[in-house]
Design a protein around this motif. Structure first.
Motif, PDB file in Angstrom:
ATOM      1  N   ASP A 134      -7.330  14.937 -29.713  1.00 58.93           N
ATOM      2  CA  ASP A 134      -8.441  14.849 -28.753  1.00 58.93           C
ATOM      3  C   ASP A 134      -8.257  15.820 -27.580  1.00 58.93           C
ATOM      4  O   ASP A 134      -9.222  16.267 -26.975  1.00 58.93           O
ATOM      5  CB  ASP A 134      -8.500  13.398 -28.243  1.00 58.93           C
ATOM      6  CG  ASP A 134      -9.774  13.098 -27.478  1.00 58.93           C
ATOM      7  OD1 ASP A 134     -10.851  13.493 -27.949  1.00 58.93           O
ATOM      8  OD2 ASP A 134      -9.679  12.467 -26.409  1.00 58.93           O
TER       9      ASP A 134
ATOM     10  N   ARG B 132     -18.623  10.658 -21.556  1.00 60.41           N
ATOM     11  CA  ARG B 132     -17.812  11.869 -21.441  1.00 60.41           C
ATOM     12  C   ARG B 132     -17.609  12.549 -22.789  1.00 60.41           C
ATOM     13  O   ARG B 132     -17.155  13.666 -22.858  1.00 60.41           O
ATOM     14  CB  ARG B 132     -16.441  11.528 -20.842  1.00 60.41           C
ATOM     15  CG  ARG B 132     -16.479  11.146 -19.380  1.00 60.41           C
ATOM     16  CD  ARG B 132     -15.093  11.216 -18.798  1.00 60.41           C
ATOM     17  NE  ARG B 132     -14.143  10.455 -19.607  1.00 60.41           N
ATOM     18  CZ  ARG B 132     -13.833   9.192 -19.388  1.00 60.41           C
ATOM     19  NH1 ARG B 132     -14.379   8.543 -18.379  1.00 60.41           N
ATOM     20  NH2 ARG B 132     -12.972   8.555 -20.150  1.00 60.41           N
ATOM     21  N   ARG B 133     -17.894  11.840 -23.849  1.00 59.35           N
ATOM     22  CA  ARG B 133     -17.677  12.416 -25.175  1.00 59.35           C
ATOM     23  C   ARG B 133     -18.685  13.498 -25.488  1.00 59.35           C
ATOM     24  O   ARG B 133     -19.848  13.412 -25.093  1.00 59.35           O
ATOM     25  CB  ARG B 133     -17.896  11.336 -26.227  1.00 59.35           C
ATOM     26  CG  ARG B 133     -16.651  10.797 -26.790  1.00 59.35           C
ATOM     27  CD  ARG B 133     -17.000   9.921 -27.957  1.00 59.35           C
ATOM     28  NE  ARG B 133     -16.010   8.887 -28.066  1.00 59.35           N
ATOM     29  CZ  ARG B 133     -14.801   9.077 -28.571  1.00 59.35           C
ATOM     30  NH1 ARG B 133     -14.454  10.258 -29.024  1.00 59.35           N
ATOM     31  NH2 ARG B 133     -13.946   8.086 -28.626  1.00 59.35           N
TER      32      ARG B 133
ATOM     33  N   LYS C 197     -11.024  10.127 -26.634  1.00 63.80           N
ATOM     34  CA  LYS C 197     -11.919   9.909 -25.492  1.00 63.80           C
ATOM     35  C   LYS C 197     -13.026  10.952 -25.412  1.00 63.80           C
ATOM     36  O   LYS C 197     -14.132  10.679 -24.993  1.00 63.80           O
ATOM     37  CB  LYS C 197     -11.127  10.016 -24.186  1.00 63.80           C
ATOM     38  CG  LYS C 197     -10.184   8.888 -23.897  1.00 63.80           C
ATOM     39  CD  LYS C 197      -9.788   8.949 -22.412  1.00 63.80           C
ATOM     40  CE  LYS C 197      -8.881   7.810 -22.028  1.00 63.80           C
ATOM     41  NZ  LYS C 197      -7.519   7.993 -22.552  1.00 63.80           N
ATOM     42  N   ARG C 198     -12.693  12.204 -25.762  1.00 59.57           N
ATOM     43  CA  ARG C 198     -13.598  13.297 -25.453  1.00 59.57           C
ATOM     44  C   ARG C 198     -14.276  13.912 -26.672  1.00 59.57           C
ATOM     45  O   ARG C 198     -15.441  14.289 -26.640  1.00 59.57           O
ATOM     46  CB  ARG C 198     -12.817  14.382 -24.691  1.00 59.57           C
ATOM     47  CG  ARG C 198     -13.658  15.553 -24.318  1.00 59.57           C
ATOM     48  CD  ARG C 198     -12.864  16.707 -23.722  1.00 59.57           C
ATOM     49  NE  ARG C 198     -13.663  17.909 -23.783  1.00 59.57           N
ATOM     50  CZ  ARG C 198     -13.714  18.706 -24.830  1.00 59.57           C
ATOM     51  NH1 ARG C 198     -13.010  18.445 -25.904  1.00 59.57           N
ATOM     52  NH2 ARG C 198     -14.486  19.775 -24.816  1.00 59.57           N
TER      53      ARG C 198
END
Ligand code: KIV
Length: 293
Positions: A39, A8-9, A81-82
């Motif tokens: 983030d 997902r990054r 996370k992204r």
């Protein structure tokens, strides 16, 4: 090749594909909690070697060791996370030869799971940029004011003040772009020069003290939050975190001295043998004594 998970990054090519589009938003980040907040808003987070000055009190970025970058890099990767996570190669870990740069950059990638590295320099680093990219390491270049060269530059000085300096800086940008860099940081340079570079290169320019005409912007998080005691002219303080921390710590100190903290709701009670709670401790009634008295 089998694929075990859906990533997902954002990755380096996602940033490159934003050239000329919606502005790219970036901040530096050095630790997990603030990485988690940033983030939510940023396309990439840079674990900048500015952490040496901001977190560790050095006067420049020159003394920062690779191990420190890896330690903070791991924290930022864990906290986010992204966003794409980019980690700065510190002074002395990549200039000597492309092979040494690869060895150190590969270590950073393997130990942190970041998405790429940044290194300072234009023409002089073009060969190294190509060497790393050809071997699987996304590279963000950094030109204009390159803080690791502070001892040669004689200070943190704005670049391209006179038009006769422009050609060399434009060449720096062109050469690292040709070598395969996925984006370039333009630091502390005059706005018309940054705009010319942005028009001339096919990869995104990320400005810090450059121009709103860049493809994206980055700031040191502690500077824009209002935590750093002194900041360069190009920083806008979007927060007043330093003052908020001062107020909060002052209130804490007052309550500790007055014995009003911890209050009953912050303390653990003992269970009586029959299962009912033992009486709560009485709150102290001592007169508050403030730090200034
Ligand atoms: O180290 C850093 O924070 C940086 C930014 C100024 C781009 O390189």
């Amino acid at each position: 090749m089998s694929i075990h998970f859906k990533r997902r990054r954002l990755m380096a090519p996602d940033i490159t594909s934003r050239k000329g589009g919606e502005p790219i938003v970036a901040l530096t980040s050095y630790h997990a909690h603030t990485a988690a907040i940033a983030d939510n808003h940023c396309d990439f987070l840079l674990v900048g070697d500015s952490l040496g000055m901001v977190m560790h009190g050095y006067e420049s970025t020159v003394p920062v060791p690779l191990e420190l970058m890896i330690m903070h890099g791991k924290a930022v990767v864990r906290g986010s996370k992204r966003a794409l996570i980019i980690i700065d190669m510190p002074f002395g870990t990549y200039e000597e030869s492309p092979a040494i740069a690869f060895r150190n950059a590969a270590r950073v990638m393997k130990e942190t799971d970041c998405g790429g590295v940044k290194l300072e320099g234009g023409r002089r680093m073009a060969e190294t940029v190509r060497y790393l990219v050809d071997r699987g390491i996304p590279v963000m270049a950094h030109i204009g004011l390159t803080p690791q060269s502070v001892n040669v530059l004689g200070g943190f000085k704005t670049q391209g003040r006179t038009v006769d300096q422009w050609h060399a800086i434009e060449e720096d940008a062109r050469l690292v772009a040709e070598a395969g860099a996925f984006a370039i940081v333009l630091e502390a340079m005059t706005a018309p020069l940054a705009e010319r570079i942005t028009k001339a290169v096919p990869i995104p320019t990320i400005g810090i003290g450059a121009s709103p005409g860049c493809d994206g912007q980055i700031l040191v998080m502690e500077d824009m939050l209002g935590l750093s005691p002194s900041v360069p002219k190009f920083v806008k303080k979007f927060g007043a975190i330093g003052a908020a921390i001062d107020r909060a710590i002052g209130a804490y100190a007052d309550e500790v001295r007055a014995r009003t903290f911890p209050a009953p709701e912050h303390t653990y009670s003992v269970k009586a043998d029959n299962g009912t709670a033992a009486p709560a401790p009485q709150r102290a009634t001592k007169k508050p004594k403030t730090s200034s008295t």
